[in-house]
Design a protein around this motif. Structure first.
Motif, PDB file in Angstrom:
ATOM      1  N   ASP A 113       0.870  -1.179   0.000  1.00 17.52           N
ATOM      2  CA  ASP A 113       0.000   0.000   0.000  1.00 17.52           C
ATOM      3  C   ASP A 113       0.901   1.221   0.000  1.00 17.52           C
ATOM      4  O   ASP A 113       1.953   1.216   0.638  1.00 17.52           O
ATOM      5  N   ASP A 114       0.494   2.273  -0.721  1.00 19.09           N
ATOM      6  CA  ASP A 114       1.348   3.455  -0.771  1.00 19.09           C
ATOM      7  C   ASP A 114       1.322   4.229   0.531  1.00 19.09           C
ATOM      8  O   ASP A 114       2.200   5.063   0.782  1.00 19.09           O
ATOM      9  N   SER A 115       0.338   3.963   1.388  1.00 20.02           N
ATOM     10  CA  SER A 115       0.238   4.649   2.675  1.00 20.02           C
ATOM     11  C   SER A 115       1.014   3.885   3.741  1.00 20.02           C
ATOM     12  O   SER A 115       0.648   2.774   4.124  1.00 20.02           O
ATOM     13  N   SER A 141      -9.683  -2.256  -2.065  1.00 15.84           N
ATOM     14  CA  SER A 141      -9.992  -1.169  -2.979  1.00 15.84           C
ATOM     15  C   SER A 141     -10.907  -0.154  -2.310  1.00 15.84           C
ATOM     16  O   SER A 141     -11.702  -0.501  -1.437  1.00 15.84           O
ATOM     17  N   GLN A 142     -10.788   1.107  -2.726  1.00 15.75           N
ATOM     18  CA  GLN A 142     -11.654   2.151  -2.194  1.00 15.75           C
ATOM     19  C   GLN A 142     -13.049   2.066  -2.801  1.00 15.75           C
ATOM     20  O   GLN A 142     -14.038   2.394  -2.159  1.00 15.75           O
ATOM     21  N   TYR A 189      -1.711   5.563  -9.676  1.00 16.33           N
ATOM     22  CA  TYR A 189      -2.766   5.341  -8.681  1.00 16.33           C
ATOM     23  C   TYR A 189      -4.092   4.978  -9.345  1.00 16.33           C
ATOM     24  O   TYR A 189      -5.162   5.443  -8.942  1.00 16.33           O
ATOM     25  N   GLY A 215      -2.041  -1.850  -8.808  1.00 10.52           N
ATOM     26  CA  GLY A 215      -2.119  -2.929  -7.826  1.00 10.52           C
ATOM     27  C   GLY A 215      -2.711  -4.191  -8.398  1.00 10.52           C
ATOM     28  O   GLY A 215      -2.225  -5.303  -8.148  1.00 10.52           O
ATOM     29  N   ARG A 255      -0.179   0.599   5.996  1.00 14.97           N
ATOM     30  CA  ARG A 255       0.640  -0.617   6.047  1.00 14.97           C
ATOM     31  C   ARG A 255       0.994  -0.958   7.485  1.00 14.97           C
ATOM     32  O   ARG A 255       0.895  -2.105   7.906  1.00 14.97           O
ATOM     33  N   LYS A 267     -12.257  -1.118   1.223  1.00 12.34           N
ATOM     34  CA  LYS A 267     -11.596  -0.632   2.434  1.00 12.34           C
ATOM     35  C   LYS A 267     -12.586  -0.112   3.459  1.00 12.34           C
ATOM     36  O   LYS A 267     -12.456  -0.377   4.660  1.00 12.34           O
ATOM     37  N   ASP A 309      -3.204  -3.093  -2.243  1.00 10.22           N
ATOM     38  CA  ASP A 309      -4.107  -2.007  -2.588  1.00 10.22           C
ATOM     39  C   ASP A 309      -4.201  -1.928  -4.108  1.00 10.22           C
ATOM     40  O   ASP A 309      -3.192  -2.027  -4.808  1.00 10.22           O
ATOM     41  N   LEU A 313      -1.930   1.826  -6.723  1.00 10.09           N
ATOM     42  CA  LEU A 313      -0.549   2.030  -6.310  1.00 10.09           C
ATOM     43  C   LEU A 313       0.121   3.013  -7.260  1.00 10.09           C
ATOM     44  O   LEU A 313      -0.385   3.276  -8.357  1.00 10.09           O
ATOM     45  N   GLU A 355       6.968  -5.146   3.612  1.00 10.94           N
ATOM     46  CA  GLU A 355       5.984  -4.130   3.254  1.00 10.94           C
ATOM     47  C   GLU A 355       6.477  -3.442   1.990  1.00 10.94           C
ATOM     48  O   GLU A 355       7.677  -3.266   1.792  1.00 10.94           O
TER      49      GLU A 355
END
Length: 235
Positions: A11-13, A87-88, A63, A67, A17, A111, A56, A59, A34
């Motif tokens: 995950d980019d966050s 996924s959002q 974005y 992913g 993570r 998510k 995610d 990515l 990670e």
């Protein structure tokens, strides 16, 4: 598998993570790596060969769907690694591509719906063990959006049998299905016994195995874009 489960998180966050890693570590799992981008994810899986990769959909760098593309590449290179995609939003094409690659050991969750820690941990374990886990909204959109002709066996099912099979695909038990549909558990069992022969599943198999095969039929058909009967669902 609970204490030996090895997981990679992508995950980019960094905050997300870390949160997922802390949660799963507390449950006895091992976070072997990670990753914040697809290349790092592919490298991590190549190095550590985990049981499960949590990915995610969106990515870097764009974005959008990096992913899911990474997940598909992982499935091609390392089919033994289970994949749990977060996924959002419901991205129908992404879900379809992933399920079409092979529905075994695959999960696709939204998510915002991952709010129950115990349920999330159970989902991680189920997917890592070769099971499936789909968010209800993902299932609904795959069913409604289908278009292709690979539908004949599912078209044999009644609307209520489709309801039951869809919830089986989410990994629900008979009791949970009964509560979701506001029917008795005995009624759920009756629908399941009825749908098995309609899907050409032989009675000689153990029921657990037939449930898995029924879910695979369902996921393969919906992932392939087949249309199932969803009208008059209240029957």
């Amino acid at each position: 598998m609970t204490s030996e489960l090895r997981v990679v998180i992508a995950d980019d966050s960094a905050l997300l993570r870390s949160g997922v890693a802390h949660l799963l570590t507390d449950e006895g799992m091992t976070i072997v790596a990670e990753a914040g981008d697809p290349d790092a994810l592919l490298d991590a899986v190549a190095t550590h060969r985990p049981d499960l990769a949590i990915i995610d959909v969106r990515l870097p760098p764009s974005y959008t769907s990096e992913g899911i593309h990474a997940a598909l590449e992982l499935r091609r290179r390392y089919p033994q690694v289970a994949l749990l995609v977060l996924s959002q939003y419901v991205e129908e094409q992404s879900a379809s591509e992933l399920l079409a690659s092979s529905p075994r050991g695959v999960g696709y969750l939204l998510k915002d719906r991952v709010t129950d820690v115990e349920e999330f941990v159970e989902t991680v374990r189920r997917v890592a063990g070769g099971g499936t886990a789909l968010d209800p909204e993902v299932v609904a959109q795959l069913v409604v959006a289908g278009r292709s002709p690979g539908r004949k066996r599912l078209d044999r099912l009644s609307p209520r049998e489709i309801d039951v099979l869809a919830l089986m695909a989410e990994g629900l038990s008979n009791g949970a299905i009964a509560r979701r549909l506001y029917i008795t558990e005995r009624a759920v069992e009756k629908h399941i016994r009825s749908l098995f022969p309609k899907l050409d599943l032989p009675p000689g198999e153990q029921e657990h195995h037939r449930r898995v095969l029924a879910v695979l039929h369902y996921l393969e058909a919906t992932a392939g874009g087949s249309t199932v009967k969803t009208e008059d669902r209240a029957q």
